[in-house]
Scaffold this motif. Structure first.
Motif, PDB file in Angstrom:
ATOM      1  N   ASP A 138     117.046 -31.410  67.211  1.00  0.00           N
ATOM      2  CA  ASP A 138     117.433 -32.758  67.612  1.00  0.00           C
ATOM      3  C   ASP A 138     118.160 -32.666  68.934  1.00  0.00           C
ATOM      4  N   LYS A 139     117.469 -33.060  69.975  1.00  0.00           N
ATOM      5  CA  LYS A 139     118.062 -32.967  71.302  1.00  0.00           C
ATOM      6  C   LYS A 139     119.145 -34.020  71.529  1.00  0.00           C
ATOM      7  N   THR A 140     119.288 -34.957  70.587  1.00  0.00           N
ATOM      8  CA  THR A 140     120.340 -35.971  70.728  1.00  0.00           C
ATOM      9  C   THR A 140     121.675 -35.491  70.199  1.00  0.00           C
ATOM     10  N   VAL A 141     121.669 -34.431  69.369  1.00  0.00           N
ATOM     11  CA  VAL A 141     122.915 -33.857  68.860  1.00  0.00           C
ATOM     12  C   VAL A 141     123.561 -33.090  70.011  1.00  0.00           C
ATOM     13  N   SER A 142     124.844 -33.333  70.227  1.00  0.00           N
ATOM     14  CA  SER A 142     125.511 -32.719  71.384  1.00  0.00           C
ATOM     15  C   SER A 142     125.978 -31.305  71.055  1.00  0.00           C
ATOM     16  N   THR A 143     125.044 -30.379  71.048  1.00  0.00           N
ATOM     17  CA  THR A 143     125.370 -28.969  70.870  1.00  0.00           C
ATOM     18  C   THR A 143     124.781 -28.201  72.043  1.00  0.00           C
ATOM     19  N   LYS A 144     125.480 -27.156  72.422  1.00  0.00           N
ATOM     20  CA  LYS A 144     125.008 -26.338  73.529  1.00  0.00           C
ATOM     21  C   LYS A 144     123.933 -25.389  73.026  1.00  0.00           C
ATOM     22  N   GLY A 145     123.006 -25.081  73.876  1.00  0.00           N
ATOM     23  CA  GLY A 145     122.003 -24.095  73.526  1.00  0.00           C
ATOM     24  C   GLY A 145     120.688 -24.362  74.216  1.00  0.00           C
ATOM     25  N   PHE A 146     119.829 -23.357  74.157  1.00  0.00           N
ATOM     26  CA  PHE A 146     118.526 -23.439  74.807  1.00  0.00           C
ATOM     27  C   PHE A 146     117.377 -23.296  73.826  1.00  0.00           C
ATOM     28  N   GLY A 147     117.673 -23.138  72.543  1.00  0.00           N
ATOM     29  CA  GLY A 147     116.617 -22.937  71.570  1.00  0.00           C
ATOM     30  C   GLY A 147     116.091 -21.513  71.557  1.00  0.00           C
ATOM     31  N   LEU A 148     116.938 -20.558  71.907  1.00  0.00           N
ATOM     32  CA  LEU A 148     116.515 -19.156  71.929  1.00  0.00           C
ATOM     33  C   LEU A 148     117.208 -18.306  70.874  1.00  0.00           C
ATOM     34  N   GLY A 149     118.328 -18.756  70.353  1.00  0.00           N
ATOM     35  CA  GLY A 149     119.138 -17.945  69.451  1.00  0.00           C
ATOM     36  C   GLY A 149     118.396 -17.460  68.225  1.00  0.00           C
ATOM     37  N   LEU A 150     117.704 -18.356  67.532  1.00  0.00           N
ATOM     38  CA  LEU A 150     116.992 -17.949  66.318  1.00  0.00           C
ATOM     39  C   LEU A 150     115.753 -17.124  66.642  1.00  0.00           C
ATOM     40  N   THR A 151     115.179 -17.352  67.814  1.00  0.00           N
ATOM     41  CA  THR A 151     114.056 -16.519  68.262  1.00  0.00           C
ATOM     42  C   THR A 151     114.536 -15.078  68.422  1.00  0.00           C
ATOM     43  N   ILE A 152     115.688 -14.924  69.052  1.00  0.00           N
ATOM     44  CA  ILE A 152     116.259 -13.594  69.261  1.00  0.00           C
ATOM     45  C   ILE A 152     116.648 -12.967  67.929  1.00  0.00           C
ATOM     46  N   CYS A 153     117.269 -13.760  67.034  1.00  0.00           N
ATOM     47  CA  CYS A 153     117.633 -13.248  65.699  1.00  0.00           C
ATOM     48  C   CYS A 153     116.419 -12.687  64.980  1.00  0.00           C
ATOM     49  N   LYS A 154     115.354 -13.465  64.978  1.00  0.00           N
ATOM     50  CA  LYS A 154     114.135 -13.040  64.283  1.00  0.00           C
ATOM     51  C   LYS A 154     113.586 -11.760  64.894  1.00  0.00           C
ATOM     52  N   LYS A 155     113.594 -11.698  66.207  1.00  0.00           N
ATOM     53  CA  LYS A 155     113.088 -10.522  66.902  1.00  0.00           C
ATOM     54  C   LYS A 155     113.922  -9.280  66.573  1.00  0.00           C
ATOM     55  N   ILE A 156     115.228  -9.454  66.546  1.00  0.00           N
ATOM     56  CA  ILE A 156     116.121  -8.330  66.247  1.00  0.00           C
ATOM     57  C   ILE A 156     115.897  -7.832  64.822  1.00  0.00           C
ATOM     58  N   ILE A 157     115.867  -8.734  63.862  1.00  0.00           N
ATOM     59  CA  ILE A 157     115.726  -8.309  62.465  1.00  0.00           C
ATOM     60  C   ILE A 157     114.343  -7.698  62.225  1.00  0.00           C
ATOM     61  N   GLU A 158     113.312  -8.236  62.855  1.00  0.00           N
ATOM     62  CA  GLU A 158     111.968  -7.660  62.707  1.00  0.00           C
ATOM     63  C   GLU A 158     111.879  -6.284  63.353  1.00  0.00           C
ATOM     64  N   SER A 159     112.640  -6.044  64.427  1.00  0.00           N
ATOM     65  CA  SER A 159     112.639  -4.711  65.040  1.00  0.00           C
ATOM     66  C   SER A 159     113.271  -3.677  64.107  1.00  0.00           C
ATOM     67  N   HIS A 160     114.087  -4.142  63.151  1.00  0.00           N
ATOM     68  CA  HIS A 160     114.685  -3.281  62.128  1.00  0.00           C
ATOM     69  C   HIS A 160     113.807  -3.215  60.872  1.00  0.00           C
ATOM     70  N   LYS A 161     112.576  -3.709  60.973  1.00  0.00           N
ATOM     71  CA  LYS A 161     111.624  -3.759  59.847  1.00  0.00           C
ATOM     72  C   LYS A 161     112.100  -4.700  58.737  1.00  0.00           C
ATOM     73  N   GLY A 162     112.936  -5.654  59.120  1.00  0.00           N
ATOM     74  CA  GLY A 162     113.446  -6.641  58.172  1.00  0.00           C
ATOM     75  C   GLY A 162     112.829  -8.004  58.423  1.00  0.00           C
ATOM     76  N   ARG A 163     113.468  -9.028  57.862  1.00  0.00           N
ATOM     77  CA  ARG A 163     112.955 -10.383  58.045  1.00  0.00           C
ATOM     78  C   ARG A 163     114.101 -11.385  57.978  1.00  0.00           C
ATOM     79  N   LEU A 164     113.831 -12.551  58.528  1.00  0.00           N
ATOM     80  CA  LEU A 164     114.757 -13.675  58.502  1.00  0.00           C
ATOM     81  C   LEU A 164     114.158 -14.747  57.608  1.00  0.00           C
ATOM     82  N   THR A 165     114.920 -15.215  56.627  1.00  0.00           N
ATOM     83  CA  THR A 165     114.457 -16.345  55.817  1.00  0.00           C
ATOM     84  C   THR A 165     115.464 -17.481  55.959  1.00  0.00           C
ATOM     85  N   ILE A 166     114.945 -18.689  55.824  1.00  0.00           N
ATOM     86  CA  ILE A 166     115.761 -19.890  56.003  1.00  0.00           C
ATOM     87  C   ILE A 166     115.506 -20.823  54.831  1.00  0.00           C
TER      88      ILE A 166
END
Length: 181
Positions: A138-166
């Motif tokens: 929701d781009k109307t919610v006033s929070t800072k960010g670029f939409g990359l944080g969870l992409t990076i999280c997923k990439k990091i956990i997958e590099s450890h042969k793990g996974r991210l669930t939500i």
């Protein structure tokens, strides 16, 4: 170069952490490329929690910690893993509207780091897209960010042969789980 200040150590730790984060982002210069190199260390879950929580000095009372395996040792790239965990904690704080959040560490088939909030929640449609680069709910919610944080999280956990669930329900909150094999 930092002036003398009562929080000089905290400031220095934050600067060092940010430098490590930038180095790690540069290591993987495209979001489509996996992390190819991990600097694995054997570390206790309690140390990961401590190192992650110290990055939120003003929010410690809002983060409830339940570590059922504090002495469990895991082989991870602690800098990268802390980046992922810190991002989940930061998001939980951002979207919880001042309510407490919970960090739980448990062992099932995997070692799991759960970050739970009582925030705005995420629709099933958005959960399917939330780890894509630059996706913001929701781009109307006033929070800072670029939409990359969870992409990076997923990439990091997958590099450890793990996974991210939500898991999430609109209006009730979310649970983000980092699974390590």
């Amino acid at each position: 170069l930092l002036p003398e200040h009562i929080n000089n150590t905290k400031l220095r730790n934050e600067v060092n952490f940010l430098e490590s984060m930038i180095d790690n982002l540069l290591l993987s210069d495209r979001l489509s490329m996996p992390y190819s190199t991990l600097d694995l260390t054997n570390i206790q879950t309690s140390e990961i929690v401590k190192n992650s929580i110290t990055l939120f000095p003003n929010m410690k009372e809002k983060i409830q910690i339940h570590n059922s395996i504090p002495n469990e040792r895991i082989n991870i790239d602690s800098t990268k893993f802390i980046i992922a965990l810190r991002n989940l904690l930061d998001n939980a704080i951002k979207y919880s509207g001042g309510k407490n959040i919970t960090l739980s560490i448990i062992k099932n088939d995997d070692i799991e780091f759960h970050v739970q909030d009582s925030g705005i929640g995420i629709s099933d449609k958005d959960i399917a897209n939330i780890t894509k680069p630059f996706f913001q709910i929701d781009k109307t919610v006033s929070t800072k960010g670029f939409g990359l944080g969870l992409t990076i999280c997923k990439k990091i956990i997958e590099s450890h042969k793990g996974r991210l669930t939500i898991n999430s329900k609109l209006g009730e909150g979310s649970v983000f789980i980092l699974h390590l094999p």
